[in-house]
Design a protein around this motif. Structure first.
Motif, mmCIF file in Angstrom:
data_model
loop_
_atom_site.group_PDB
_atom_site.id
_atom_site.type_symbol
_atom_site.label_atom_id
_atom_site.label_comp_id
_atom_site.label_asym_id
_atom_site.label_seq_id
_atom_site.Cartn_x
_atom_site.Cartn_y
_atom_site.Cartn_z
ATOM 1 N N SER A 1 13.432 54.772 34.367
ATOM 2 C CA SER A 1 14.162 53.986 35.110
ATOM 3 C C SER A 1 13.366 52.572 35.563
ATOM 4 C CB SER A 1 15.117 54.742 36.046
ATOM 5 O OG SER A 1 15.901 55.471 35.457
ATOM 6 N N PRO A 2 14.058 51.591 35.546
ATOM 7 C CA PRO A 2 13.377 50.434 36.107
ATOM 8 C C PRO A 2 13.570 50.821 37.884
ATOM 9 C CG PRO A 2 15.470 49.783 35.666
ATOM 10 C CD PRO A 2 15.340 51.167 35.021
ATOM 11 N N GLU A 3 12.709 49.927 38.829
ATOM 12 C CA GLU A 3 12.687 50.131 40.256
ATOM 13 C C GLU A 3 14.113 49.452 40.817
ATOM 14 O OE1 GLU A 3 9.452 48.392 41.775
ATOM 15 O OE2 GLU A 3 8.008 50.014 41.046
ATOM 16 N N ALA A 4 14.515 49.717 41.891
ATOM 17 C CA ALA A 4 15.709 49.211 42.483
ATOM 18 C C ALA A 4 15.896 47.553 42.372
ATOM 19 C CB ALA A 4 15.933 49.696 44.080
ATOM 20 N N MET A 5 16.715 46.971 42.177
ATOM 21 C CA MET A 5 16.855 45.660 41.838
ATOM 22 C C MET A 5 17.620 45.187 43.230
ATOM 23 S SD MET A 5 17.545 45.090 37.950
ATOM 24 C CE MET A 5 17.491 43.358 37.801
ATOM 25 N N THR A 6 16.811 44.179 43.458
ATOM 26 C CA THR A 6 17.824 43.215 44.691
ATOM 27 C C THR A 6 18.265 41.948 43.878
ATOM 28 O OG1 THR A 6 15.603 43.553 46.261
ATOM 29 C CG2 THR A 6 17.162 41.695 46.656
ATOM 30 N N LEU A 7 19.703 41.929 44.271
ATOM 31 C CA LEU A 7 20.586 40.896 43.662
ATOM 32 C C LEU A 7 21.334 40.074 44.732
ATOM 33 C CD1 LEU A 7 22.379 43.321 41.076
ATOM 34 C CD2 LEU A 7 20.389 41.893 40.463
ATOM 35 N N PRO A 8 21.712 38.878 44.326
ATOM 36 C CA PRO A 8 22.479 38.376 45.385
ATOM 37 C C PRO A 8 23.749 38.881 45.750
ATOM 38 C CG PRO A 8 21.956 36.691 43.304
ATOM 39 C CD PRO A 8 21.702 38.291 42.960
ATOM 40 N N ALA A 9 24.193 38.468 46.944
ATOM 41 C CA ALA A 9 25.407 39.172 47.415
ATOM 42 C C ALA A 9 26.671 38.570 46.623
ATOM 43 C CB ALA A 9 25.613 39.025 48.941
ATOM 44 N N GLY A 10 27.682 39.515 46.127
ATOM 45 C CA GLY A 10 28.734 39.044 45.713
ATOM 46 C C GLY A 10 29.594 40.144 44.963
ATOM 47 N N ALA A 11 30.333 39.871 44.022
ATOM 48 C CA ALA A 11 31.118 40.755 43.277
ATOM 49 C C ALA A 11 30.384 41.196 41.989
ATOM 50 C CB ALA A 11 32.561 40.323 42.772
ATOM 51 N N LEU A 12 29.905 42.315 41.980
ATOM 52 C CA LEU A 12 28.972 42.786 41.019
ATOM 53 C C LEU A 12 29.804 43.066 39.442
ATOM 54 C CD1 LEU A 12 26.157 43.388 39.960
ATOM 55 C CD2 LEU A 12 26.328 45.455 40.787
ATOM 56 N N THR A 13 29.575 42.747 38.553
ATOM 57 C CA THR A 13 29.926 43.170 37.109
ATOM 58 C C THR A 13 28.814 43.453 36.208
ATOM 59 O OG1 THR A 13 30.448 40.911 36.446
ATOM 60 C CG2 THR A 13 32.287 42.212 37.454
ATOM 61 N N TRP A 14 29.092 44.194 35.045
ATOM 62 C CA TRP A 14 27.991 44.309 33.990
ATOM 63 C C TRP A 14 28.510 44.548 32.780
ATOM 64 C CZ3 TRP A 14 29.243 47.434 38.315
ATOM 65 C CH2 TRP A 14 30.015 48.590 37.782
ATOM 66 N N LYS A 15 27.573 44.290 31.708
ATOM 67 C CA LYS A 15 27.639 44.515 30.548
ATOM 68 C C LYS A 15 26.761 45.437 29.800
ATOM 69 C CE LYS A 15 28.464 42.463 25.705
ATOM 70 N NZ LYS A 15 28.475 41.009 25.065
ATOM 71 N N ILE A 16 26.975 46.507 29.099
ATOM 72 C CA ILE A 16 26.085 47.439 28.679
ATOM 73 C C ILE A 16 25.790 47.501 26.891
ATOM 74 C CG2 ILE A 16 25.407 49.917 28.510
ATOM 75 C CD1 ILE A 16 26.514 50.374 31.309
ATOM 76 N N THR A 17 24.628 47.375 26.870
ATOM 77 C CA THR A 17 24.489 47.258 25.105
ATOM 78 C C THR A 17 23.437 48.370 24.590
ATOM 79 O OG1 THR A 17 24.806 44.957 25.257
ATOM 80 C CG2 THR A 17 23.668 46.060 23.161
ATOM 81 N N PRO A 18 24.115 49.447 23.769
ATOM 82 C CA PRO A 18 22.961 50.507 23.379
ATOM 83 C C PRO A 18 22.043 49.893 22.347
ATOM 84 C CG PRO A 18 25.339 50.718 22.500
ATOM 85 C CD PRO A 18 25.399 49.413 23.242
ATOM 86 N N SER A 19 21.041 50.726 22.238
ATOM 87 C CA SER A 19 20.085 50.329 21.329
ATOM 88 C C SER A 19 20.436 50.590 19.918
ATOM 89 C CB SER A 19 18.711 51.239 21.436
ATOM 90 O OG SER A 19 18.704 52.550 21.233
ATOM 91 N N ARG A 20 21.457 51.303 19.488
ATOM 92 C CA ARG A 20 21.954 51.776 18.297
ATOM 93 C C ARG A 20 23.758 51.081 18.306
ATOM 94 N NH1 ARG A 20 19.906 56.827 14.811
ATOM 95 N NH2 ARG A 20 21.326 55.510 13.524
ATOM 96 N N PRO A 21 24.195 50.409 17.233
ATOM 97 C CA PRO A 21 25.731 50.062 17.633
ATOM 98 C C PRO A 21 26.786 51.338 17.739
ATOM 99 C CG PRO A 21 24.440 48.809 15.721
ATOM 100 C CD PRO A 21 23.551 49.985 16.016
ATOM 101 N N GLY A 22 26.289 52.380 17.190
ATOM 102 C CA GLY A 22 27.174 53.661 17.196
ATOM 103 C C GLY A 22 27.186 54.239 18.281
ATOM 104 N N GLY B 1 30.494 36.548 38.492
ATOM 105 C CA GLY B 1 30.528 35.766 37.034
ATOM 106 C C GLY B 1 29.427 35.164 36.647
ATOM 107 N N LYS B 2 28.312 34.997 37.384
ATOM 108 C CA LYS B 2 27.193 34.104 37.133
ATOM 109 C C LYS B 2 26.043 35.467 36.719
ATOM 110 C CE LYS B 2 28.158 30.419 40.215
ATOM 111 N NZ LYS B 2 27.824 29.840 41.361
ATOM 112 N N PRO B 3 25.218 35.046 35.658
ATOM 113 C CA PRO B 3 24.243 35.763 35.327
ATOM 114 C C PRO B 3 23.259 36.228 36.493
ATOM 115 C CG PRO B 3 24.645 34.361 33.619
ATOM 116 C CD PRO B 3 25.332 33.966 34.719
ATOM 117 N N ALA B 4 22.864 37.460 36.565
ATOM 118 C CA ALA B 4 21.954 37.895 37.786
ATOM 119 C C ALA B 4 20.602 38.642 37.147
ATOM 120 C CB ALA B 4 22.731 38.691 38.807
ATOM 121 N N GLY B 5 20.698 38.878 36.113
ATOM 122 C CA GLY B 5 19.613 39.766 35.568
ATOM 123 C C GLY B 5 19.769 40.732 34.657
#
Length: 317
Positions: free
Chosen positions: A141-162, A177-181
């Motif tokens: 797992s990556p280390e904890a991430m520091t992000l800008p304050a605000g409403a957090l959303t995300w999109k997940i992509t698996p390494s295999r389509p299925g 709504g803005k990319p944060a990493g």
């Protein structure tokens, strides 16, 4: 009248003019907190009196904000010099601290929260996954991430389509709504389900029955198209030899032949709309749709025919 005149003169001498009363004062803070990517004057100073002039003054850009969770020290003299050519500051009374320490608001995304995102994603996509117990165990797992304050959303992509068979998941993060990493979780996706396995060694041509296959809980994350329902394969044949405990897949199973070698069959010969029939002798086993050699009894010739059903083959002339 003389008394009124003296009163007016005293007011003129001792009361400040209206323009001075309306002068804008900017009082710098010693510490300030911001959430945006840029610092404006209203972030680091109190501006009085309130009004449209104060609002316009407060929106003047000062500097880029520090990274989320970090601080930046601003020197007030540098801030004032940077604004001296702006018409909005022509009659401003500068006051307050000589330095301002600005801190950028932030939030922390922990590895446990990332893992929870993956679990929620798998649950949301359960309708396209096998009916099984599915869990992702992160090995890196990556280390904890520091992000800008605000409403957090995300999109997940698996390494295999299925999804099944994936060894990593990429989480694209957005704040307001803005990319944060991005962050990547690598690990093992376990798909544990009851699947059909060989109860004993099965050989090519064996018929599947209640005794030689069994349902067992297995990790099928690396298995493509395992079979789950015994009823779907009972009475069918084994296509190739498999060892005991093998997870059965569609390529292990074939339909039994509907025609046996040496069996008398009906040959239907077609040419356009013309159709004739005669008798023949099958030279090989044949499953539905397969092409087999058949000896025509009338002509004694061997022809290749398509298996149409039990005891029936066809040929086009």
């Amino acid at each position: 009248m003389r008394y009124i005149g003296l009163l007016l003169i005293a007011c003129w001498l001792f009361c400040p003019p209206l323009s001075a009363a309306a002068q804008v004062s900017v009082h710098f803070k010693d510490r300030a907190e911001v959430s945006d990517q840029k610092i404006v004057l209203a972030d680091i100073a109190d501006i009085q009196p309130a009004g449209s002039a104060a609002e316009a003054l407060g929106q003047l850009p000062i500097a880029a904000a520090p990274a989320p969770g970090r601080t930046k020290e601003l020197y007030v003299v540098t801030v004032i010099n940077g604004l001296r050519n702006r018409p909005e500051v022509a009659d401003v009374d500068w006051q307050g601290s000589q330095t301002v320490v600005v801190e950028r608001k932030a939030m922390t995304l922990s590895p446990d929260q990332m893992q929870a995102m993956i679990a929620a994603y798998l649950k949301e996509n359960s309708s396209i996954l096998p009916k099984a117990e599915i869990r992702f165990t992160s090995v890196r797992s990556p280390e904890a991430m520091t992000l800008p304050a605000g409403a957090l959303t995300w999109k997940i992509t698996p390494s295999r389509p299925g999804i099944v068979g994936s060894t990593s998941f990429v989480i694209a993060l957005f704040v307001d709504g803005k990319p944060a990493g991005n962050c990547t979780l690598r690990g093992r996706l376990e798909v544990v389900a009851e699947v059909l396995t060989a109860a004993s060694a099965l050989h090519r041509g064996d018929l599947v029955n209640e005794d030689n296959v069994v349902l067992q809980r297995q990790d099928v994350s690396g298995v493509e198209n395992p079979l789950f329902a015994k009823e779907e394969i009972l009475g069918k044949q084994i296509a190739r030899t498999v060892a005991p405990g093998t997870i059965l897949k569609p390529e292990h199973i074939v339909l039994p032949p509907v025609i046996k070698a040496g069996e008398m069959v009906k040959i239907i010969a077609r040419k356009g709309s013309l159709q004739l029939s005669t008798s023949g002798l099958a030279r090989a086993d044949g499953r539905l749709g397969e092409t087999i050699a058949v000896k025509n009894i009338s002509s004694n010739k061997v022809i290749h025919c398509r298996v149409e059903g039990p005891g029936v083959v066809s040929v086009e002339f």
